[in-house]
Design a protein around this motif. Structure first.
Motif, PDB file in Angstrom:
ATOM      1  N   SER A  13      -6.003  -4.182  32.299  1.00 50.44           N
ATOM      2  CA  SER A  13      -5.461  -5.013  33.380  1.00 50.44           C
ATOM      3  C   SER A  13      -5.581  -6.498  33.043  1.00 50.44           C
ATOM      4  O   SER A  13      -4.780  -7.304  33.486  1.00 50.44           O
ATOM      5  CB  SER A  13      -6.152  -4.711  34.707  1.00 50.44           C
ATOM      6  N   THR A  16      -2.405  -7.574  30.701  1.00 43.13           N
ATOM      7  CA  THR A  16      -1.030  -7.300  31.112  1.00 43.13           C
ATOM      8  C   THR A  16      -0.210  -8.573  31.106  1.00 43.13           C
ATOM      9  O   THR A  16      -0.732  -9.670  31.226  1.00 43.13           O
ATOM     10  CB  THR A  16      -0.984  -6.682  32.525  1.00 43.13           C
ATOM     11  N   ASN A  17       1.088  -8.405  30.978  1.00 43.29           N
ATOM     12  CA  ASN A  17       2.004  -9.540  31.034  1.00 43.29           C
ATOM     13  C   ASN A  17       2.530  -9.698  32.444  1.00 43.29           C
ATOM     14  O   ASN A  17       2.568  -8.754  33.214  1.00 43.29           O
ATOM     15  CB  ASN A  17       3.172  -9.345  30.068  1.00 43.29           C
ATOM     16  N   ASN A  18       2.965 -10.887  32.740  1.00 47.69           N
ATOM     17  CA  ASN A  18       3.467 -11.216  34.055  1.00 47.69           C
ATOM     18  C   ASN A  18       4.784 -11.955  33.879  1.00 47.69           C
ATOM     19  O   ASN A  18       4.880 -12.847  33.060  1.00 47.69           O
ATOM     20  CB  ASN A  18       2.435 -12.115  34.754  1.00 47.69           C
ATOM     21  N   LYS A  19       5.782 -11.576  34.644  1.00 50.92           N
ATOM     22  CA  LYS A  19       7.081 -12.240  34.537  1.00 50.92           C
ATOM     23  C   LYS A  19       7.057 -13.520  35.366  1.00 50.92           C
ATOM     24  O   LYS A  19       6.754 -13.492  36.553  1.00 50.92           O
ATOM     25  CB  LYS A  19       8.181 -11.307  35.025  1.00 50.92           C
ATOM     26  N   LYS A  56       7.984 -13.555  29.951  1.00 48.18           N
ATOM     27  CA  LYS A  56       6.756 -12.799  30.165  1.00 48.18           C
ATOM     28  C   LYS A  56       5.602 -13.613  29.607  1.00 48.18           C
ATOM     29  O   LYS A  56       5.637 -14.053  28.459  1.00 48.18           O
ATOM     30  CB  LYS A  56       6.828 -11.440  29.482  1.00 48.18           C
ATOM     31  N   LYS A  58       1.073 -14.219  29.818  1.00 42.05           N
ATOM     32  CA  LYS A  58      -0.185 -13.546  30.109  1.00 42.05           C
ATOM     33  C   LYS A  58      -0.655 -13.906  31.507  1.00 42.05           C
ATOM     34  O   LYS A  58      -0.572 -15.055  31.928  1.00 42.05           O
ATOM     35  CB  LYS A  58      -1.255 -13.933  29.090  1.00 42.05           C
ATOM     36  N   SER A  59      -1.141 -12.899  32.219  1.00 39.48           N
ATOM     37  CA  SER A  59      -1.697 -13.126  33.558  1.00 39.48           C
ATOM     38  C   SER A  59      -2.976 -13.937  33.444  1.00 39.48           C
ATOM     39  O   SER A  59      -3.576 -14.032  32.375  1.00 39.48           O
ATOM     40  CB  SER A  59      -1.998 -11.790  34.230  1.00 39.48           C
ATOM     41  N   PRO A  81      -2.011 -19.305  38.487  1.00 42.35           N
ATOM     42  CA  PRO A  81      -1.840 -17.978  39.079  1.00 42.35           C
ATOM     43  C   PRO A  81      -2.553 -17.904  40.426  1.00 42.35           C
ATOM     44  O   PRO A  81      -3.470 -18.677  40.699  1.00 42.35           O
ATOM     45  CB  PRO A  81      -2.478 -17.044  38.058  1.00 42.35           C
ATOM     46  N   MET A  86      -1.813 -13.368  39.342  1.00 43.42           N
ATOM     47  CA  MET A  86      -0.382 -13.168  39.168  1.00 43.42           C
ATOM     48  C   MET A  86       0.357 -14.411  39.651  1.00 43.42           C
ATOM     49  O   MET A  86      -0.193 -15.237  40.350  1.00 43.42           O
ATOM     50  CB  MET A  86       0.087 -11.958  39.984  1.00 43.42           C
ATOM     51  N   SER A  88       2.942 -15.136  42.116  1.00 40.10           N
ATOM     52  CA  SER A  88       3.611 -14.486  43.230  1.00 40.10           C
ATOM     53  C   SER A  88       5.044 -14.959  43.368  1.00 40.10           C
ATOM     54  O   SER A  88       5.465 -15.916  42.726  1.00 40.10           O
ATOM     55  CB  SER A  88       2.854 -14.762  44.530  1.00 40.10           C
ATOM     56  N   ASN A  91       5.740 -18.626  43.801  1.00 42.76           N
ATOM     57  CA  ASN A  91       5.165 -19.514  42.798  1.00 42.76           C
ATOM     58  C   ASN A  91       5.888 -20.852  42.678  1.00 42.76           C
ATOM     59  O   ASN A  91       5.330 -21.812  42.223  1.00 42.76           O
ATOM     60  CB  ASN A  91       5.066 -18.833  41.430  1.00 42.76           C
TER      61      ASN A  91
END
Length: 108
Positions: A13, A16-19, A56, A58-59, A81, A86, A88, A91
């Protein structure tokens, strides 16, 4: 054994990547700007005909977004973040970033 599974879940977790996404508009005309170079923490992309960009990332990492287009002032935006690590849907205000033309009275 249970500890190994919990450790693996926590490890995955955190990686994970975040868009991260948004739209770029001209401040004066309110029209989307095509082909804006967008650099997000070293990841480069550009806007499409609707001004949309995404990447994408990194979170749990702060973002420095650098936007460049000929005839426009360079803009730098900082994002952090949220509490979940994340970015949201809120953002960016309505996901829009505005650029000023170099000759605009609002630039500099």
């Amino acid at each position: 054994m249970k500890f190994k599974y919990i450790f693996l879940i926590v490890l995955l977790s955190g990686c994970t990547n975040n868009k991260f996404f948004g739209y770029v508009y001209d401040y004066d005309t309110e029209k989307p700007i095509k082909d804006v170079q967008v650099n997000i923490n070293g990841i480069t992309t550009q806007t499409d005909s609707t001004g949309y960009f995404s990447a994408k990332i990194k979170s749990n990492k702060d973002c420095i977004i650098l936007l460049q287009k000929e005839e426009y002032e360079v803009k730098k935006v900082y994002r952090r973040p949220d509490s979940l690590g994340m970015f949201s849907k809120r953002n960016l205000k309505k996901h829009k970033i505005y650029l000023f033309k170099e000759e605009s009275e609002f630039s500099k």
